[in-house]
Design an enzyme around this catalytic site. Structure first.
Site, PDB file in Angstrom:
ATOM      1  N   THR A  50       4.037   1.462  -0.789  1.00 18.51           N
ATOM      2  CA  THR A  50       4.801   1.446  -2.036  1.00 18.51           C
ATOM      3  C   THR A  50       3.968   1.996  -3.183  1.00 18.51           C
ATOM      4  OG1 THR A  50       6.047  -0.487  -1.276  1.00 18.51           O
ATOM      5  CG2 THR A  50       6.058  -0.058  -3.648  1.00 18.51           C
TER       6      THR A  50
ATOM      7  N   PHE B 188       3.485  -9.158  -9.595  1.00 17.12           N
ATOM      8  CA  PHE B 188       4.649  -9.991  -9.304  1.00 17.12           C
ATOM      9  C   PHE B 188       5.006 -10.784 -10.570  1.00 17.12           C
ATOM     10  CE2 PHE B 188       3.444  -8.834  -5.147  1.00 17.12           C
ATOM     11  CZ  PHE B 188       4.461  -9.153  -4.254  1.00 17.12           C
TER      12      PHE B 188
ATOM     13  N   PHE C 247      -3.420  -0.385   7.212  1.00 20.89           N
ATOM     14  CA  PHE C 247      -3.967  -1.733   7.059  1.00 20.89           C
ATOM     15  C   PHE C 247      -5.052  -1.774   5.983  1.00 20.89           C
ATOM     16  CE2 PHE C 247      -2.249  -2.139  11.503  1.00 20.89           C
ATOM     17  CZ  PHE C 247      -1.212  -2.971  11.139  1.00 20.89           C
TER      18      PHE C 247
ATOM     19  N   ARG D  98       2.109   8.569   6.795  1.00 19.37           N
ATOM     20  CA  ARG D  98       2.357   8.490   8.231  1.00 19.37           C
ATOM     21  C   ARG D  98       3.831   8.228   8.511  1.00 19.37           C
ATOM     22  NH1 ARG D  98      -1.004   3.693  10.165  1.00 19.37           N
ATOM     23  NH2 ARG D  98      -0.311   2.914   8.142  1.00 19.37           N
TER      24      ARG D  98
ATOM     25  N   TRP E 144       7.159  -0.980  -7.696  1.00 17.62           N
ATOM     26  CA  TRP E 144       8.283  -1.523  -6.927  1.00 17.62           C
ATOM     27  C   TRP E 144       9.492  -1.730  -7.846  1.00 17.62           C
ATOM     28  CZ3 TRP E 144      11.574  -5.649  -6.961  1.00 17.62           C
ATOM     29  CH2 TRP E 144      12.297  -5.890  -5.789  1.00 17.62           C
TER      30      TRP E 144
ATOM     31  N   ALA F 272      -3.774   1.688  12.655  1.00 18.41           N
ATOM     32  CA  ALA F 272      -5.185   1.601  12.265  1.00 18.41           C
ATOM     33  C   ALA F 272      -5.911   0.449  12.935  1.00 18.41           C
ATOM     34  CB  ALA F 272      -5.313   1.462  10.749  1.00 18.41           C
TER      35      ALA F 272
ATOM     36  N   LYS G  15       0.814  -1.215   0.000  1.00 22.28           N
ATOM     37  CA  LYS G  15       0.000   0.000   0.000  1.00 22.28           C
ATOM     38  C   LYS G  15       0.854   1.275   0.000  1.00 22.28           C
ATOM     39  CE  LYS G  15      -2.573   0.183   3.578  1.00 22.28           C
ATOM     40  NZ  LYS G  15      -1.648   0.975   4.439  1.00 22.28           N
TER      41      LYS G  15
ATOM     42  N   LYS H 113       6.782  -6.334  11.250  1.00 23.72           N
ATOM     43  CA  LYS H 113       6.233  -5.696  10.049  1.00 23.72           C
ATOM     44  C   LYS H 113       7.293  -4.964   9.234  1.00 23.72           C
ATOM     45  CE  LYS H 113       2.690  -2.332   8.617  1.00 23.72           C
ATOM     46  NZ  LYS H 113       3.587  -1.285   8.121  1.00 23.72           N
TER      47      LYS H 113
END
Length: 556
Positions: free
Chosen positions: A73, A381, A301, A94, A409, A273, A71, A105
């Site tokens: 990224t 991917f 999240f 954030r 990415w 969140a 998210k 994480k």
């Protein structure tokens, strides 16, 4: 293949003064924190307050899985893609918490070629905002205990102290502690608690405050305890407001950094969140809207948590009007929701994808309930097959969403041009008619039930007897018309993290309800969610180190 930190460390950053110049700022409009970080001055924020607003784009996601979604990224890559298209864009994110950086994480700077930098600074101490929040929180706790020690003029019931100390680290042994051990001079013996800094009310207060005046007003009304008559005792009554505000004087100013492609990024505040309201600061978002034509922000999240709170709490309180939402998913994560083991996600599996896409379907339906146009994007991917990508695209278009593949990415802004064009098309062809999902005039119980049933898909809501008593007291004290902030695990739409896909008809369990009066919402704790996380068996901290020449390694 290079790691995220290696990519970030090899990036050629430009002085933050040059990033500021892109936004029309001079050196007098920023306060430098070294060469590549700055805070935006109060004078500049006041100067731009009458500028026209740009378009506000929320980036959210399906429920997180071990397969990864990306998210942040995507948020960074989308902002960079707008830059590639010659659009004036600012990313509003954030700040990361130290706890996840050393836990499981990892950081929150994006990934690959779509990162905000300097990455190590951002993921560690940054400009000291979280330290200031921690200090202000614990000053309030110290003043509260000192008031009791010095005669307890306010008749505080020491069994009803609700203010918790905080620490920005995952430390489970501090969840429930005993303080005041020793002699009479060491204070009253009582049970106390710690929360992680990003779950503290001061974090929420800082992120929802419009300015210093509003910050002090919110700090003043924070409930810290109840007296023997059952009345709320506030931070203002224990004379903590002014000193806390002094500690937060610089922390309230938004931070300016850059992406790998030198797109401006305002990074400020960081409530979780799953246990808080999950959005960056109102000041950061509002100032970004005055600086750019396109503002890309994110909420933590999945959309069941971050987006719901962004809409029902942040936008409602701040008067923000989102123009579009980008919903991030991956084929791998959808197959995981369809029952495929993590080790087998690289193999094509259309049947599992068809089962797992129900999670995406629910999030699309939820966003449409807020009457905001939706763009779905798949983080691509190399193992994704054409058949899998086509299936998801057809599914999303059939639900009335624009759709785009994202390769940010791998390719940075260039890999996000398809997504940026889809967002622009949505902004130009679909109108947002945003409205929150419930009226705050409803009872606390009704608001909890609406979120649980409409957003999560619960069949019924079970309130613990103690939670019902807490609701009754909060409504009697005048807090009944505040929005609700649901504290729920992030891995499932339900309060059971093991229920993947799209569970329905389940019972949502509410075990505790309390008020964050300064933040302006009522918190409902569901299931087994905790406000102070613990470390995993093999925390990320094991892999973090510093070389002899001062280069940080292992941070991701």
């Amino acid at each position: 293949m290079k790691t995220d930190i290696e990519i970030a460390q090899e990036a050629e950053l430009i002085p933050i003064t040059e990033i500021a110049e892109k936004l029309g700022m001079t050196e007098d409009d920023i306060e430098l924190y070294g060469k590549y970080k700055a805070k935006i001055s109060e004078e500049y924020l006041d100067k731009i307050k009458n500028n026209k607003n740009g378009k506000l784009i929320l980036v959210t996601a399906i429920n997180p899985t071990p397969a990864g979604e990306g998210k942040t990224t995507t948020s960074v890559g989308l902002g960079q893609a707008f830059g590639k298209l010659g659009k004036k864009a600012v990313i509003a994110l954030r700040e990361p918490s130290l706890g996840p950086c050393f836990g499981i994480k990892g950081g929150a700077a994006g990934g690959g070629m779509a990162q905000v930098v300097p990455m190590e600074d951002l993921n560690l101490h940054f400009t000291g905002d979280f330290h200031a929040i921690t200090s202000a929180n614990n000053l309030c706790a110290a003043l509260l205990d000192n008031h009791i020690q010095q005669g307890n003029e306010l008749n505080i019931d020491t069994r009803q102290i609700v203010w918790k100390r905080c620490l920005d680290m995952n430390d489970r042994v501090l969840r429930n502690i005993v303080v005041g051990m020793g002699s009479k001079l060491d204070g009253f013996v009582r049970e106390d608690h710690f929360v992680i800094t990003v779950a503290s009310e001061i974090m929420a207060v800082l992120c929802l405050a419009e300015d210093m005046e509003d910050l002090k007003r919110r700090l003043d009304r924070m409930v810290v305890a109840y007296n023997y008559d059952g009345e709320a005792v506030t931070a203002g009554q224990i004379k903590a407001t002014g000193a806390m505000a002094a500690l937060l004087k610089d922390a309230i100013k938004p931070n300016l950094i850059q992406t790998l492609e030198h797109t401006p990024a305002i990074v400020h505040g960081g409530p979780f969140a799953n246990i808080a309201h999950g959005c960056n600061s109102v000041r950061a978002t509002k100032s970004a809207l005055k600086m750019a034509d396109y503002v890309v922000t994110e909420a933590g999240f999945g959309a069941d948590l971050g987006a719901e709170k962004f809409f029902d709490i942040k936008c409602r309180q701040a008067g923000l009007f989102p123009d579009a939402a980008v919903l991030v998913a991956t084929v791998r994560a959808l197959k995981y929701n369809g029952g495929v083991a993590k080790a087998d996600l690289n193999e094509e599996n259309l049947e599992a994808l068809k089962r797992g896409i129900s999670n995406l379907e629910k999030h699309i339906e939820n966003l449409h309930k807020y009457k905001v146009p939706v763009v779905v994007t798949l983080n691509v991917f190399v193992t994704d097959t054409e058949a899998e990508l086509k299936f998801v695209e057809d599914f999303c278009r059939n639900m009335g969403c624009d759709f785009a593949l994202s390769r940010v990415w791998e390719k940075g802004g260039e890999g996000g041009i398809e997504l940026a064009n889809a967002v622009i098309n949505t902004l130009e062809t679909k109108e947002s008619h945003f409205e929150p999902i419930y009226d705050t005039k409803l009872s606390i119980r009704e608001k909890i039930e609406i979120v649980s049933k409409e957003i999560y898909g619960a069949g019924e809501v079970a309130f613990a007897p103690s939670a019902l008593k807490q609701i009754e007291r909060l409504e009697a004290l005048g807090y009944g018309e505040l929005p609700v902030c649901m504290a729920k695990n992030q891995y499932s739409l339900s309060d059971d993290p093991n229920l993947l896909g799209r569970p329905s008809g389940f019972t949502m369990n509410i075990r505790e309800v309390y008020v964050s009066a300064g933040a302006g919402f009522v918190v409902a704790l569901t299931g087994a969610v905790v406000t102070m996380p613990g470390l995993p068996k093999n925390p990320a901290a094991y892999n973090i180190d510093v070389t002899d020449d001062g280069v940080i390694t292992g941070l991701f």
